[in-house]
Write an enzyme that holds these catalytic residues in place. Structure first.
Site, PDB file in Angstrom:
ATOM      1  N   SER A  41      -4.386  -9.942  -5.115  1.00 29.00           N
ATOM      2  CA  SER A  41      -3.595 -11.177  -5.053  1.00 29.00           C
ATOM      3  C   SER A  41      -3.795 -12.051  -3.827  1.00 29.00           C
ATOM      4  O   SER A  41      -3.257 -13.155  -3.772  1.00 29.00           O
ATOM      5  CB  SER A  41      -2.109 -10.850  -5.164  1.00 29.00           C
ATOM      6  OG  SER A  41      -1.789 -10.639  -6.504  1.00 29.00           O
TER       7      SER A  41
ATOM      8  N   LYS B 217       4.587 -16.434   1.486  1.00 28.69           N
ATOM      9  CA  LYS B 217       4.810 -16.133   0.067  1.00 28.69           C
ATOM     10  C   LYS B 217       6.266 -15.709  -0.159  1.00 28.69           C
ATOM     11  O   LYS B 217       6.810 -14.937   0.637  1.00 28.69           O
ATOM     12  CB  LYS B 217       3.854 -15.005  -0.343  1.00 28.69           C
ATOM     13  CG  LYS B 217       3.891 -14.633  -1.819  1.00 28.69           C
ATOM     14  CD  LYS B 217       2.831 -13.557  -2.117  1.00 28.69           C
ATOM     15  CE  LYS B 217       2.777 -13.165  -3.580  1.00 28.69           C
ATOM     16  NZ  LYS B 217       1.743 -12.150  -3.863  1.00 28.69           N
TER      17      LYS B 217
ATOM     18  N   SER C  89      -1.727 -13.170  -7.455  1.00 26.80           N
ATOM     19  CA  SER C  89      -0.421 -13.744  -7.576  1.00 26.80           C
ATOM     20  C   SER C  89      -0.026 -14.693  -6.445  1.00 26.80           C
ATOM     21  O   SER C  89       0.912 -15.459  -6.589  1.00 26.80           O
ATOM     22  CB  SER C  89       0.615 -12.613  -7.651  1.00 26.80           C
ATOM     23  OG  SER C  89       0.633 -11.887  -6.439  1.00 26.80           O
TER      24      SER C  89
HETATM   25  N1  GLN Z   1      -3.406  -9.521 -10.508  1.00 29.91           N
HETATM   26  C1  GLN Z   1      -3.012  -8.182 -10.210  1.00 29.91           C
HETATM   27  C2  GLN Z   1      -1.798  -7.813 -11.016  1.00 29.91           C
HETATM   28  O1  GLN Z   1      -1.411  -8.575 -11.816  1.00 29.91           O
HETATM   29  C3  GLN Z   1      -2.793  -8.045  -8.740  1.00 29.91           C
HETATM   30  C4  GLN Z   1      -1.461  -8.477  -8.286  1.00 29.91           C
HETATM   31  C5  GLN Z   1      -1.284  -8.355  -6.818  1.00 29.91           C
HETATM   32  O2  GLN Z   1      -2.205  -8.057  -6.075  1.00 29.91           O
HETATM   33  N2  GLN Z   1      -0.053  -8.548  -6.398  1.00 29.91           N
HETATM   34  O3  GLN Z   1      -1.227  -6.778 -10.852  1.00 29.91           O
END
Ligand code: GLN
Length: 467
Positions: free
Chosen positions: A173, A74, A149
């Site tokens: 994420s 990532k 994400s």
């Molecule tokens: N979807 C969650 C957010 O928007 C989690 C993001 C993540 O785990 N990096 O914060």
């Protein structure tokens, strides 16, 4: 040539049935043929040369544990002399000066890093629509999001563009995109894997973990990545089990089903598919116990107060002076900061910086930030009580399957609700895994989440394997 996990791949290479160089070239071709998915921000075209060196090591017996495993990373994780953008314009043209410990550990065991994957900007999002590199498509249905994400990392594995990938999980994420793409994704215990070289979003929540198509590969990579690192004082000096070998032990589990996670809002088809799995586990002799996690309803609010607070502080360093993008509009120093940040950050990142600044501001700190810290403790205590009774907690990963691109992007609250079942694990610092359990009537993947107490990843892997 197909293989179902890394051990099989290695055997094929050793027996001369698979050329690693060819294997890497095939991945590069597939990445190119699947450019429309937009899973990668950067692809490393020199990987086949590396494959040749590692193939020689495999044949003469000097290769590491991950020899020849093709890994995508990532684009929030640092890799020396390679771009590190966090899918943000503010880090456009920025190259990393060092390598993240988690990535270095894979390289030290002879994994091949094939590229850096797309994600929501600074890992803020649940759909991979918030990226300066554009939207990522779900490989199973191109009109759907891959989740976020770490959407690019999930797609890279699901679409066979690499063997394994790394993602990060601050609130879901890894687990949510794994469920939307039909693969395994593990969020380790906070402190299991060093965060050195991970661009911070919310430092007391961020974790790094693997995506794979098998529990075997998840276990292998987790064993390699884990452990204390003097460069991250929050990484724990605690024994790392050899997950791969210890995985195979079978025992009967006490499995908790929290009633708050099966209440209103959960899609019926997902609930039914999970209940089929629960029935099977029960008939195999595992004990199913209904449990309470009474503070669950506060998890989303608590998560979005604390993570935005931490983000507003962490992202203050991107000011146009030190990294990546600087606004060319002329003016004094203050306007250079302001213009660089206004142009460089995307809308969701700005929203979070503003929210975080607000909850930390004098006069609101006690009402929001301090209160949320207290609720975080209560949520952790819910889990402590539950783990006195059960080994593993079983829940949905997401209340719905992969949604349509654009469906939730205008409504942040709806988007934030995607994380309703995943943020609690980050608030409590415990590990969680997504286990794929089938498809819904539209053919979209459905996942189930398993959570265990801190440093009990082995339980997740064992039960995941049984499932
Ligand atoms: N979807 C969650 C957010 O928007 C989690 C993001 C993540 O785990 N990096 O914060």
């Amino acid at each position: 040539m197909t293989y179902k996990n890394h051990a099989e791949k290695l055997a094929l290479i050793r027996d001369g049935k698979l050329s690693l160089k060819e294997n890497v070239s095939v991945f590069l071709q597939r990445i190119d043929q699947n450019k429309n998915l937009n899973a990668f921000n950067f692809v490393f075209e020199d990987s086949p040369a590396q494959a040749e060196l590692i193939e020689t090591k495999i044949k003469n017996g000097s290769a590491g544990k991950l020899a020849g495993m093709v890994v995508a990373v990532k684009d929030v994780l640092a890799l020396k002399d390679k771009p590190l953008t966090c899918s943000s314009n503010i880090l456009k043209d920025f190259n990393s000066l060092y390598t993240a410990t988690a990535v270095q550990k894979l390289i030290d065991e002879d994994a091949i890093i094939i590229g850096k994957t797309n994600c929501d900007e600074f890992a803020m999002g649940s759909s991979n629509e918030n990226s300066a590199f554009g939207v990522v498509l779900n490989p199973i249905n191109h009109s759907r999001v891959p989740g976020g994400s770490s959407g690019g990392s999930a797609v890279a594995v699901a679409a066979n563009l690499c063997d394994v990938s790394l993602g990060t999980d601050t609130g879901g994420s890894i687990r949510q995109p794994a469920s939307f793409c039909g693969i395994y994704g593990l969020k380790p215990t906070y402190g299991r894997v060093s965060r050195y070289g991970l661009t911070a979003f919310a430092s007391s929540f961020d974790t790094i973990g693997p995506f794979a198509k098998s529990i075997d590969d998840i276990s292998l990579v987790l064993s390699v990545m884990s452990g204390h690192d003097e460069k991250d004082s929050t990484s724990q000096d605690i024994d790392v089990p050899d997950f791969s070998t210890e995985l195979k032990q079978t025992k009967k589990f006490k499995i908790g089903l929290p009633k708050e996670y099966f209440a209103e809002g959960l899609n019926d088809e997902i609930k039914d598919l999970i209940m089929v799995q629960v029935g099977k586990l029960q008939s195999q002799g595992h004990e199913i116990i209904e449990i309470d996690l009474p503070h669950t309803e506060y998890s989303i609010a608590t998560y979005y107060i604390l993570t935005t607070a931490e983000a507003s502080s962490n992202l203050a360093r991107f000011d146009g002076a030190r990294y990546g993008y600087r606004s060319t509009i002329s003016g004094d120093l203050q306007s250079m900061y302001t213009n660089s940040r206004s142009d460089g950050f995307g809308a969701e990142v700005k929203r979070r910086i503003m929210l975080g600044t607000y909850v930390l501001s004098a006069g609101y700190y006690d009402a929001y930030y301090r209160k949320a810290q207290k609720v975080r403790r209560l949520l952790k205590q819910d889990f402590d009580k539950a783990f006195e009774k059960v080994d593993v907690i079983l829940t949905p990963t997401s209340p719905f399957a992969a949604f349509k691109i654009g469906e939730k992007s205008d409504d942040p609250l709806q988007m934030y609700l995607s994380d309703i079942y995943t943020t609690s694990a980050n608030l409590a610092g415990i590990p969680g895994i997504n286990v794929p359990i089938g498809n819904n009537k539209e053919g979209l993947p459905i996942g189930m989440q398993l959570m265990a107490d801190q440093f009990e990843e082995l339980k997740l892997l064992r039960l995941g394997r049984i499932i």
